[in-house]
Design an enzyme around this catalytic site. Structure first.
Site, mmCIF file in Angstrom:
data_model
loop_
_atom_site.group_PDB
_atom_site.id
_atom_site.type_symbol
_atom_site.label_atom_id
_atom_site.label_comp_id
_atom_site.label_asym_id
_atom_site.label_seq_id
_atom_site.Cartn_x
_atom_site.Cartn_y
_atom_site.Cartn_z
ATOM 1 N N PRO A 1 0.872 -1.046 0.030
ATOM 2 C CA PRO A 1 0.068 -0.177 -0.135
ATOM 3 C C PRO A 1 0.899 1.089 -0.007
ATOM 4 C CG PRO A 1 -0.803 -1.485 1.777
ATOM 5 C CD PRO A 1 0.738 -1.918 0.984
ATOM 6 N N GLU A 2 0.597 2.161 -1.012
ATOM 7 C CA GLU A 2 1.399 3.353 -0.963
ATOM 8 C C GLU A 2 0.378 4.584 -0.321
ATOM 9 O OE1 GLU A 2 3.197 3.840 -4.861
ATOM 10 O OE2 GLU A 2 4.068 2.069 -4.645
ATOM 11 N N ARG B 1 1.806 -10.847 5.930
ATOM 12 C CA ARG B 1 3.401 -11.136 5.880
ATOM 13 C C ARG B 1 3.938 -10.385 7.300
ATOM 14 N NH1 ARG B 1 5.289 -9.574 -0.096
ATOM 15 N NH2 ARG B 1 7.259 -10.421 0.783
ATOM 16 N N ARG C 1 23.269 15.560 -7.100
ATOM 17 C CA ARG C 1 22.751 14.443 -6.848
ATOM 18 C C ARG C 1 23.212 13.443 -8.105
ATOM 19 N NH1 ARG C 1 19.445 14.255 -2.319
ATOM 20 N NH2 ARG C 1 19.392 11.949 -2.321
#
Length: 270
Positions: A2-3, A110, A151
């Site tokens: 789930p995001e 899980r 970066r």
């Protein structure tokens, strides 16, 4: 996993049924999650009224009169409302029983999720160093541009860094980069301000659209009402490696970035 849209969908589903309700009992059948559920959770939460249900990044904050339950759905967890007394099935680890006759049930096959207790949640070690919420004015393309200078990492793992912005997980990073026309393999520090301004807009749009559709159900996710999300029907590239691009017909390619599979269109994304 789930995001942010899935967690926000869960929050919106459960909040109206929790806020203002008093907890009568907490039943913990298995404390073994990512971190052990506190042994005294029942004592701490029972008898308290729930004041509000908030979200910070992918954490749900169930705020009681004294203290907050911090919940994370992990890889396969879900929170849903069921009738009091409904027998528990396998992997249904926690019930928060309400005086209203409903209970909030936590399921996690899980067991990578979490249920923790805090008297000062925003200063909890899990939340303290998180970046801004993507759907607020604190996040924009200028922030992405400034933080990306120097970066050398690829842009996709850069925008998935929770210190940069929270909640941009694999699905929505993939889709936002496609919508912005940016190759996920590109070096973050080499992308222009103009393109970051576009990317931030697309991150906001994709996340807002996913929330509107109730999130993305690929395998385990269901909302607080037990229903799946529908945003998977709107996906342009995620999970479509080897298939034709919906815009130009070019075969979509896959690359490994930060231990995650990334799908992109070699023609639409530069």
């Amino acid at each position: 996993m789930p995001e942010l849209p899935e967690v926000e969908t869960t929050r919106r589903g459960i909040a109206p049924h929790l806020e203002g309700q008093r907890v009568s009992r907490v039943v913990v059948r298995d404390r073994r999650l990512r971190w052990p559920i506190p042994e005294d959770l029942d004592v701490r939460l029972s008898g308290q009224r729930i004041l509000s249900v908030e979200r910070r990044a992918k954490y749900l904050l169930i705020n009681a009169e004294v203290g907050t339950l911090i919940s994370h759905l992990g890889m396969s967890g879900n929170l849903r409302l069921v009738q009091l007394g409904l027998p528990a099935a396998k992997h249904e680890h926690v019930d928060i029983e309400l005086e209203s006759g409903l209970m909030l049930r936590y399921t996690d096959p899980r067991r990578f999720g979490a249920m923790l207790w805090s008297l000062d949640p925003l200063n909890h070690e899990l939340l303290l160093r998180l970046g801004p919420e993507p759907l607020t004015d604190l996040f924009d393309g200028e922030r992405l541009f400034q933080l990306s200078r120097g970066r050398t990492m690829a842009v996709k793992p850069f925008i998935m860094d929770n210190a940069v912005v929270v909640g941009v997980g694999n699905i929505y990073a993939t889709e936002a980069l496609f919508a912005a026309g940016i190759d996920p393999r590109r070096e973050a520090g080499g992308i222009s301000r103009t393109r970051y301004l576009k990317l931030a807009i697309e991150i906001k749009r994709v996340l807002a659209a996913a929330i509107e559709q109730g999130g993305t159900t690929l395998r385990d996710f269901i909302g607080g009402d037990g229903q799946p999300g529908y945003f998977q029907q709107e996906l342009f590239v995620y999970g479509r490696g080897g298939m034709p691009c919906k815009l130009c017909g070019t075969t979509l390619r896959e690359a490994k970035l930060g231990q995650r599979a990334s799908v992109y269109c070699p023609r639409c994304q530069r």
